[in-house]
Design a protein around this motif. Structure first.
Motif, short mmCIF file in Angstrom:
data_model
loop_
_atom_site.label_atom_id
_atom_site.label_comp_id
_atom_site.label_asym_id
_atom_site.label_seq_id
_atom_site.Cartn_x
_atom_site.Cartn_y
_atom_site.Cartn_z
N GLN A 54 0.83 -1.20 0.00
CA GLN A 54 0.00 0.00 0.00
C GLN A 54 0.87 1.25 0.00
N GLN A 57 2.34 1.73 -3.50
CA GLN A 57 1.32 2.29 -4.39
C GLN A 57 1.07 3.77 -4.07
N TYR A 58 1.08 4.09 -2.81
CA TYR A 58 0.86 5.49 -2.41
C TYR A 58 1.98 6.38 -2.95
N ASN A 61 1.56 6.83 -6.68
CA ASN A 61 0.43 7.73 -6.97
C ASN A 61 0.75 9.16 -6.58
N SER A 62 1.62 9.31 -5.58
CA SER A 62 1.99 10.67 -5.15
C SER A 62 2.97 11.32 -6.11
#
Length: 429
Positions: A54, A57-58, A61-62
């Motif tokens: 997670q 992925q964060y 995405n950031s």
């Protein structure tokens, strides 16, 4: 008396009873602890990998905005992976730093092909372009579900791995993020917990074993002393003093030794007699038979042997009960004992069988005396019934120098003939 060597001595039994359960207990404790720790570490690894996936992925995405897509623009067979307008493969510094920080391996798949990865072979080459397994493809890509694997091959290493699908805004699964830790690294972490447990269990078991062995040996030594003392009593040496070691503690061993000394003298009086009928028992009769064999050779004395059996005694037991059977045995014994006074001896041979030994008798005289005894037995009736008690007799003369077993076999054959030909009679030959 020489010290007897036991194939399975009490000392060795007590050691086994002490050490085997103690060893098993230590093994069980360690096994349960290891199993519990293994499950705990596995669960912890799973939670960490889910969190790490997670986080990865964060971060992606950031840093990057847009949908995942890929193309092989330069035709070199290695697709370029994009997120929105930005290419995200080719420069692996960020993913390497993240993997080092989290102490994991990270891979980003487009469809089922690794395009970003920290996995390297022994030469330092990254595992880009490799495909996910068929199972992962089916369960993560096609089903669109995150999946944790506790025993999966990740680039030829058994690993714990967590795969999380990369889903577009339209709900289509474009690829996966995979985070993994090798089982070897997890085992190394597990050993840090297991080692203190094993050392603690081992030291505790050793200390407990030492204490138990010490007291068991002390107890076994006293029991050996008692065994030697009881053997001395069994040999007929009733005046021997009780060993001091048996008197040190007021316990069962001391009481057993005292009881043994009292019982030995009582047994001396009872050992030659049958408790129920109060006749001599077979042990005494065997000893007596050996004596008369010698006398028949050395002194020319004449003996007759008779084996007798109560007719249908089993029916008495089955019909009237064992208490009535005991009553009949005692009544028969009274008649036999009274009938043999001045003639020899009667002994209980076993069960409902009796042995009669006629001393200084020719066979015809012994038969006439036996007929009188048989008539006396016929006067016995089962109380409150019409059941008369009768006996069958096998009588024979002991020939000088003859083996006792041969004479007994002949008497037994005669008894068998008496029972087969109607019972309630004497067969004499």
């Amino acid at each position: 008396m020489a010290k007897k060597k036991f194939s399975n001595s009490l000392n060795s039994q007590m050691l086994r009873v002490t050490l085997i359960p103690l060893t098993l207990m230590a093994i069980i404790i360690v096994s349960v602890s290891v199993s519990g720790l293994y499950q705990l570490v596995a669960n912890k690894t799973k939670e960490e990998l889910i969190r790490d996936a997670q986080l990865a992925q964060y971060v992606l995405n950031s840093v990057y905005v847009g949908e995942y897509w890929a193309e092989d623009a330069d035709g070199d067979g290695e697709p370029e992976m994009y997120k929105g307008e930005q290419r995200i493969n080719g420069d692996d510094m960020m993913v390497d730093d993240l993997a080092n920080m989290l102490e994991i391996e990270i891979s980003v798949f487009y469809n089922d092909v690794r395009l970003i990865t920290t996995l390297k072979d022994s030469n330092g080459n990254r595992a880009t372009g490799t495909s996910a397994s068929v199972i992962v493809k089916k369960e993560v890509l096609e089903d669109g579900a995150s999946k944790f694997y506790s025993n999966v091959m990740v680039y030829d290493k058994k690993s714990y791995a967590y795969y999380m699908p990369l889903v577009s805004e339209a709900g289509k699964t474009e690829g996966m993020i995979a985070v993994s830790r090798s089982q070897e690294s997890v085992k190394q972490e597990l050993l840090q917990y297991i080692f203190p447990i094993c050392v603690t269990c081992g030291l505790t078991a050793f200390l407990m074993g030492y204490i138990m062995v010490y007291f068991n040996r002390k107890l076994a030594g006293r029991i050996r002393k008692m065994d030697k003392y009881m053997n001395t009593l069994a040999d007929g040496n009733f005046d021997v003093d009780m060993p001091r070691e048996l008197m040190l503690e007021d316990d069962e061993i001391k009481h057993l030794a005292n009881d043994g000394k009292r019982m030995a003298k009582a047994i001396q009086m009872l050992v030659d007699f049958d408790a129920l009928t109060e006749l001599n028992n077979r042990r005494y009769a065997d000893k007596k038979l050996e004596e008369i064999r010698i006398k028949s050779v050395e002194r020319g004395m004449k003996y007759c042997l008779c084996i007798s059996d109560i007719d249908f005694f089993k029916k008495v037991n089955d019909t009237f009960g064992h208490e009535m059977g005991d009553y009949v045995l005692k009544k028969v014994a009274e008649k036999l004992k009274a009938g043999m006074i001045g003639k020899g001896m009667a002994a209980r041979w076993g069960g409902e069988e009796f042995m009669l030994i006629f001393e200084n008798r020719e066979l015809d005289i012994a038969r006439r005396e036996l007929e009188i005894i048989m008539d006396e037995v016929r006067t016995i009736w089962v109380p409150d019934s019409d059941r008369q008690i009768t006996m069958s007799f096998g009588l024979t003369a002991l020939e000088p120098g003859e083996d006792i077993d041969d004479a007994l076999k002949r008497a037994d054959d005669n008894l068998y003939q008496a029972k087969e030909s109607g019972r309630n009679q004497i067969i004499c030959k």
